[in-house]
Design a protein around this motif. Structure first.
Motif, mmCIF file in Angstrom:
data_model
loop_
_atom_site.group_PDB
_atom_site.id
_atom_site.type_symbol
_atom_site.label_atom_id
_atom_site.label_comp_id
_atom_site.label_asym_id
_atom_site.label_seq_id
_atom_site.Cartn_x
_atom_site.Cartn_y
_atom_site.Cartn_z
ATOM 1 N N ILE A 59 -82.674 100.359 42.935
ATOM 2 C CA ILE A 59 -83.403 99.293 42.270
ATOM 3 C C ILE A 59 -84.816 99.589 41.675
ATOM 4 N N ALA A 60 -85.370 100.579 42.278
ATOM 5 C CA ALA A 60 -86.491 101.109 41.983
ATOM 6 C C ALA A 60 -86.528 101.799 40.469
ATOM 7 N N GLY A 61 -85.315 102.217 40.164
ATOM 8 C CA GLY A 61 -85.005 102.833 38.875
ATOM 9 C C GLY A 61 -84.952 104.402 38.879
ATOM 10 N N GLU A 62 -84.952 104.851 40.221
ATOM 11 C CA GLU A 62 -84.919 106.300 40.439
ATOM 12 C C GLU A 62 -83.408 106.555 40.308
ATOM 13 N N LEU A 63 -83.180 107.887 39.931
ATOM 14 C CA LEU A 63 -81.934 108.482 39.765
ATOM 15 C C LEU A 63 -81.170 108.776 41.073
#
Lengths: 230, 230
Positions: B224-228
């Protein structure tokens, strides 16, 4: 060259002997393409959609058969149809029917091989969609052949080109009998060897014109069809 | 419903002991990085991929014919027919009587906003239009469960909105939609519940609001935080 003028005169004057030759040539080659399509399209489609041991070898042989030497095919059909051959009782040697048989043998592998490639490419594209629509095997073949129809026209044209151009097979099984089994290509071969170049050139012009005309018609039909169906 | 579904490709588990029930209601959205197993899960649910172990049940029965299921592939193949012809084919495949097809074609093309393109070759449509046509084709099966694999991948915002509007309209009619997406925004806009997949395993299956507000797993928080997720 004076020969050119006479050749055009022959074509333009509508020489009846010349037109009988043209008629027979078309009849033989188009019949052969028709029969070859009836054999080659289903065979090619079947080969595209089935998997069995030795399939790759069949494809290689089929592709190689696109280059069958006409004279050898003529010889094989000659042996089959000759009086002492297994089909000698049919009495077909040196008839137009024998020429149709020989050309069918030449053309069927071309149509089958090109159909196989066309259908297989389309199948790769359609496979999942048809599976998701729960399409059975018979309908699958019908769908692929129908949707590939414009590409298959090219296969038929390749077959027609082969039939219209070849001389080796029909001269062996037809015998180049004047008014009965003489076609454009056999006549050109004969007239050239006799030194009657005007007739040979005239026939050559007619033959090339017909091939161009038939290809143009097929091209037009294909374009019209694609505009409608994509 | 998938029970302990497992699909192995050689040694690698593409789906790893995954159990998942799709219940009636708003769309279920599958998210997860590439290779998480989203597409595989959708294909298995459609019955297009055999499971290595486990089972897919359908209304309590195992391996029912995929009568009321339909799938939209990420890159759907367009049949070489008109837009209307594509829908007609799907209707025929779904066993819709001939007499009803014309009316259904009109209705389905209107639903996806392609009524003006009925006669256009499907392959001449734009990417977004093709995707909508494929959606109409899937809906021709009158599915109770509609599986969508990245339905708006590589579409521009307007085309994406068109697809999302159709998805909402279809879901509002009571069709259960299960779709995969890369786009978290799309998941927020459409999802009733969210399934997070990673390496073939189900990490989280929660109502959408809860998933985005209070993710339970570390991976979900990262995603959700856009981390891979690797």
């Amino acid at each position: 060259m004076p020969g050119d003028v006479s050749a055009f005169d022959l074509v333009l004057s509508g020489d009846p002997g010349l037109y009988a030759i043209v008629r027979l040539s078309l009849l033989v080659s188009l019949s052969a393409v028709l029969f070859a399509a009836l054999i080659g399209v289903p065979a090619g489609a079947l080969l595209a959609l089935t998997r069995f041991r030795g399939r790759e070898a069949v494809i290689v042989v089929l592709n190689a058969m696109m280059g069958l030497p006409p004279v050898v095919v003529g010889l094989a059909i000659f042996l089959l149809l000759s009086r002492s051959g297994p089909l000698g009782s049919w009495g077909l040697l040196f008839t137009p029917q024998a020429m149709v048989i020989a050309q069918t043998v030449l053309v069927a592998p071309i149509i089958a091989a090109l159909t196989r490639q066309t259908i297989e490419d389309l199948w790769v594209e359609y496979r999942e969609e048809l599976a998701a629509m729960n399409i059975g095997p018979a309908r699958r073949v019908a769908t692929l052949v129908w949707d590939a129809r414009f590409s298959l026209v090219t296969a038929l044209l390749a077959g027609f080109g082969r039939a219209a151009a070849e001389v080796g097979a029909i001269i062996v099984v037809g015998g180049n009998i004047e008014g009965f089994t003489r076609t454009m290509t056999t006549a050109i071969a004969l007239e050239t060897s006799k030194g009657d170049l005007p007739l040979a050139i005239g026939l050559g012009i007619v033959l090339i014109s017909i091939v161009i005309l038939i290809n143009a018609l097929a091209w037009g039909a294909r374009r019209a069809g694609e505009r409608y169906a994509g | 419903m998938l029970v302990e579904a497992r699909i192995l490709a050689g040694e690698v588990a593409i789906l790893d002991g995954l159990s998942l029930t799709f219940s009636a209601g708003p769309p279920t959205v599958l998210i997860g990085p590439n290779g998480a197993g989203k597409t595989t899960l959708l294909r298995a649910a459609m019955g297009l991929l055999p499971l290595t172990s486990g089972r897919v049940t359908w209304g309590g029965r195992e391996q029912a014919a995929p009568d009321r299921r339909a799938i939209l592939f990420q890159r759907p193949a367009m049949l070489r027919r008109s837009a209307a012809g594509n829908v007609r084919y799907a209707l025929a495949a779904a066993g819709v009587p001939r007499a009803q097809r014309a009316a259904r074609i009109e209705e389905l093309l209107a639903l996806v906003g392609l009524e003006k393109f009925a006669a256009r070759p499907a392959r001449r449509l734009s990417g977004g239009e093709q995707q909508r046509l494929a959606l109409a084709r899937a809906l021709a099966r009158n599915p109770a469960l509609l599986l969508l694999d990245e339905p708006a991948a590589s579409l521009d915002p307007a085309a994406t909105k068109a697809i999302e509007d159709i998805v909402r309209a279809v879901a509002a009619r009571g069709v259960k939609v299960v779709m995969s997406t890369h786009d978290l925004g799309q998941a927020k806009r459409l999802a009733g519940d969210v399934v997070l997949l990673h390496r073939g395993r189900l990490l989280e299956h929660t109502p959408a609001a809860q998933f985005f507000a209070q993710p339970r797993t570390q991976e979900a928080r990262k995603f959700i935080a856009g981390e891979l997720l690797v």
